[in-house]
Design a protein around this motif. Sequence first.
Motif, PDB file in Angstrom:
ATOM      1  N   TRP A 101       9.342  30.262  92.522  1.00 40.03           N
ATOM      2  CA  TRP A 101       8.043  30.017  93.138  1.00 40.03           C
ATOM      3  C   TRP A 101       7.492  28.724  92.537  1.00 40.03           C
ATOM      4  O   TRP A 101       7.801  28.375  91.395  1.00 40.03           O
ATOM      5  N   SER A 102       6.617  28.066  93.274  1.00 39.29           N
ATOM      6  CA  SER A 102       6.061  26.792  92.798  1.00 39.29           C
ATOM      7  C   SER A 102       5.268  26.975  91.504  1.00 39.29           C
ATOM      8  O   SER A 102       4.373  27.824  91.435  1.00 39.29           O
ATOM      9  N   ILE A 103       5.566  26.151  90.512  1.00 37.34           N
ATOM     10  CA  ILE A 103       4.681  26.063  89.335  1.00 37.34           C
ATOM     11  C   ILE A 103       3.450  25.271  89.792  1.00 37.34           C
ATOM     12  O   ILE A 103       2.317  25.695  89.587  1.00 37.34           O
ATOM     13  N   VAL A 104       3.703  24.147  90.428  1.00 35.66           N
ATOM     14  CA  VAL A 104       2.712  23.399  91.224  1.00 35.66           C
ATOM     15  C   VAL A 104       3.505  22.723  92.335  1.00 35.66           C
ATOM     16  O   VAL A 104       4.677  22.373  92.138  1.00 35.66           O
ATOM     17  N   ALA A 105       2.895  22.555  93.483  1.00 35.92           N
ATOM     18  CA  ALA A 105       3.525  21.758  94.545  1.00 35.92           C
ATOM     19  C   ALA A 105       2.439  21.017  95.313  1.00 35.92           C
ATOM     20  O   ALA A 105       1.267  21.420  95.280  1.00 35.92           O
ATOM     21  N   VAL A 106       2.858  19.946  95.987  1.00 38.90           N
ATOM     22  CA  VAL A 106       1.899  19.142  96.752  1.00 38.90           C
ATOM     23  C   VAL A 106       2.475  18.871  98.142  1.00 38.90           C
ATOM     24  O   VAL A 106       3.621  18.437  98.282  1.00 38.90           O
ATOM     25  N   ALA A 107       1.648  19.142  99.142  1.00 41.89           N
ATOM     26  CA  ALA A 107       2.004  18.869 100.539  1.00 41.89           C
ATOM     27  C   ALA A 107       1.255  17.612 100.974  1.00 41.89           C
ATOM     28  O   ALA A 107       0.032  17.548 100.847  1.00 41.89           O
ATOM     29  N   ALA A 108       2.012  16.621 101.469  1.00 42.09           N
ATOM     30  CA  ALA A 108       1.348  15.383 101.904  1.00 42.09           C
ATOM     31  C   ALA A 108       1.936  14.923 103.233  1.00 42.09           C
ATOM     32  O   ALA A 108       3.151  14.989 103.448  1.00 42.09           O
ATOM     33  N   THR A 109       1.056  14.478 104.115  1.00 41.37           N
ATOM     34  CA  THR A 109       1.526  13.867 105.356  1.00 41.37           C
ATOM     35  C   THR A 109       0.671  12.626 105.619  1.00 41.37           C
ATOM     36  O   THR A 109      -0.528  12.635 105.360  1.00 41.37           O
ATOM     37  N   VAL A 110       1.344  11.567 106.051  1.00 40.81           N
ATOM     38  CA  VAL A 110       0.701  10.253 106.093  1.00 40.81           C
ATOM     39  C   VAL A 110       1.034   9.552 107.417  1.00 40.81           C
ATOM     40  O   VAL A 110       2.175   9.574 107.873  1.00 40.81           O
ATOM     41  N   ARG A 111      -0.019   8.940 107.996  1.00 43.97           N
ATOM     42  CA  ARG A 111       0.228   8.037 109.128  1.00 43.97           C
ATOM     43  C   ARG A 111       0.115   6.625 108.589  1.00 43.97           C
ATOM     44  O   ARG A 111      -0.959   6.205 108.132  1.00 43.97           O
ATOM     45  N   ALA A 112       1.250   5.942 108.564  1.00 41.17           N
ATOM     46  CA  ALA A 112       1.264   4.587 108.001  1.00 41.17           C
ATOM     47  C   ALA A 112       1.289   3.562 109.138  1.00 41.17           C
ATOM     48  O   ALA A 112       1.862   3.805 110.209  1.00 41.17           O
ATOM     49  N   GLU A 113       0.617   2.429 108.889  1.00 46.43           N
ATOM     50  CA  GLU A 113       0.620   1.340 109.880  1.00 46.43           C
ATOM     51  C   GLU A 113       0.983   0.061 109.149  1.00 46.43           C
ATOM     52  O   GLU A 113       0.175  -0.439 108.342  1.00 46.43           O
ATOM     53  N   GLY A 114       2.206  -0.413 109.359  1.00 44.10           N
ATOM     54  CA  GLY A 114       2.635  -1.668 108.753  1.00 44.10           C
ATOM     55  C   GLY A 114       2.421  -1.739 107.254  1.00 44.10           C
ATOM     56  O   GLY A 114       1.823  -2.692 106.756  1.00 44.10           O
ATOM     57  N   GLY A 115       2.844  -0.723 106.530  1.00 38.79           N
ATOM     58  CA  GLY A 115       2.762  -0.750 105.065  1.00 38.79           C
ATOM     59  C   GLY A 115       1.414  -0.338 104.505  1.00 38.79           C
ATOM     60  O   GLY A 115       1.198  -0.358 103.295  1.00 38.79           O
ATOM     61  N   THR A 116       0.492   0.064 105.389  1.00 44.32           N
ATOM     62  CA  THR A 116      -0.831   0.538 104.935  1.00 44.32           C
ATOM     63  C   THR A 116      -1.001   2.008 105.324  1.00 44.32           C
ATOM     64  O   THR A 116      -0.523   2.435 106.383  1.00 44.32           O
ATOM     65  N   ILE A 117      -1.689   2.767 104.465  1.00 42.29           N
ATOM     66  CA  ILE A 117      -1.950   4.177 104.775  1.00 42.29           C
ATOM     67  C   ILE A 117      -3.169   4.230 105.701  1.00 42.29           C
ATOM     68  O   ILE A 117      -4.291   3.948 105.279  1.00 42.29           O
ATOM     69  N   ALA A 118      -2.925   4.581 106.960  1.00 40.72           N
ATOM     70  CA  ALA A 118      -4.036   4.661 107.911  1.00 40.72           C
ATOM     71  C   ALA A 118      -4.776   5.988 107.759  1.00 40.72           C
ATOM     72  O   ALA A 118      -6.008   6.042 107.842  1.00 40.72           O
ATOM     73  N   GLU A 119      -4.020   7.075 107.579  1.00 43.01           N
ATOM     74  CA  GLU A 119      -4.607   8.411 107.391  1.00 43.01           C
ATOM     75  C   GLU A 119      -3.679   9.215 106.497  1.00 43.01           C
ATOM     76  O   GLU A 119      -2.451   9.055 106.580  1.00 43.01           O
ATOM     77  N   ALA A 120      -4.267  10.086 105.673  1.00 44.61           N
ATOM     78  CA  ALA A 120      -3.438  10.961 104.824  1.00 44.61           C
ATOM     79  C   ALA A 120      -4.067  12.339 104.773  1.00 44.61           C
ATOM     80  O   ALA A 120      -5.290  12.483 104.838  1.00 44.61           O
ATOM     81  N   ARG A 121      -3.205  13.343 104.667  1.00 42.43           N
ATOM     82  CA  ARG A 121      -3.670  14.723 104.490  1.00 42.43           C
ATOM     83  C   ARG A 121      -2.882  15.310 103.331  1.00 42.43           C
ATOM     84  O   ARG A 121      -1.647  15.228 103.312  1.00 42.43           O
ATOM     85  N   VAL A 122      -3.609  15.879 102.379  1.00 39.37           N
ATOM     86  CA  VAL A 122      -2.981  16.328 101.131  1.00 39.37           C
ATOM     87  C   VAL A 122      -3.516  17.708 100.762  1.00 39.37           C
ATOM     88  O   VAL A 122      -4.729  17.940 100.819  1.00 39.37           O
ATOM     89  N   ALA A 123      -2.621  18.624 100.377  1.00 41.69           N
ATOM     90  CA  ALA A 123      -3.075  19.935  99.884  1.00 41.69           C
ATOM     91  C   ALA A 123      -2.175  20.383  98.734  1.00 41.69           C
ATOM     92  O   ALA A 123      -1.008  19.997  98.645  1.00 41.69           O
TER      93      ALA A 123
END
Length: 285
Positions: free
Chosen positions: A193-215
């Motif tokens: 089971w996770s000791i700790v884990a991180v879920a991340a999803t990112v919409r990138a635009e040309g090397g820049t993070i346009a939007e990110a969601r993290v839990a």
Amino acid sequence: MIPAAFDYAAPTTVDEALALLAEHGEDAKLIAGGQSLLPVLRLRLNAPEFVIDLGRIDALRGVRDDGGALVVGAMTTHATVATDPLIAQHAALVSKAVRTVADAQVRNRGTFGGALAHADPAGDVGAPALALGAQFVIAEQGGGRRTVDAGDFFVDLFETAIGEDELLTEIRIPKHTGWGAHYEKFVRIAQQWSIVAVAATVRAEGGTIAEARVALTNMGATPLRATAVEELLRGRPATEDAIRDAVSSVADGTSPPADLNGDADYRRHLARVLTRRAVLTAATG
Ligand SMILES: Cc1cc2nc3c(=O)[nH]c(=O)nc-3n(C[C@H](O)[C@H](O)[C@H](O)COP(=O)(O)OP(=O)(O)OC[C@H]3O[C@@H](n4cnc5c(N)ncnc54)[C@H](O)[C@@H]3O)c2cc1C
């Protein structure tokens, strides 16, 4: 140990299951894949007099496309979710996280909805569902359905918004097509089971993070959405230094558990490191 004796029914419709829940009240317990419930029964931590098996309700199984969202039936197994092409295309974060759940045997029996209803803070399905803004459809007595947002679904340790006489029917996951995704899980031994884990999803635009969601997984009694960090990531270059700086506060205000795997400070350190890795991988592939 073997479980205490119980009566058993396997209804074929949601309405029948709800009627059995109403009839048997607090003596009844739903069983999905049994991967969390059976160990509890065998240890006699719970001894329901009546077990209602959801395994024959075909309507609770499968993944379908509903325009802007994917709809995952509560009884869909982890193995199906992990390999489903629609989920891989539109909600890659879920595929990646579910692949880290236990081993193939558990993934073949355990269900997506059962794991969410069980709400173990170290479980790997809550954080991706929260990050993606999933909605939970709950069948109520009387035939109605209500929809609960992920932010309101996880109430406390092993506690969700599902009432005692209700059941989770499906999970609606908004599409995040084209977003990069990564689930960074820290364990000491394989298939833990996770000791700790991180879920991340990112919409990138040309090397820049346009939007990110993290839990975050296992940084408190419920999965936690890191909204402040998401704001800080917006507009940053997708580089290690920029991301490290933006995520440095990710563990602020969290109350992680302390156990043999690590104390709370160690988990806070892990959360910062794992968030940096998860976001960087999600942003750059
Ligand atoms: C050895 C082992 C290792 C594991 N490792 C991991 C891991 O690394 N990561 C991880 O995330 N999980 C792990 N799990 C748990 C696994 O994900 C389980 O499948 C999951 O927690 C429960 O799903 P289930 O379908 O088996 O539910 P069950 O065990 O059948 O039910 C769990 C609870 O949810 C309730 N419930 C089930 N379905 C519904 C519904 N539709 N509506 C309302 N209530 C419902 C039940 O009444 C019960 O209280 C592990 C399990 C085992 C046995």
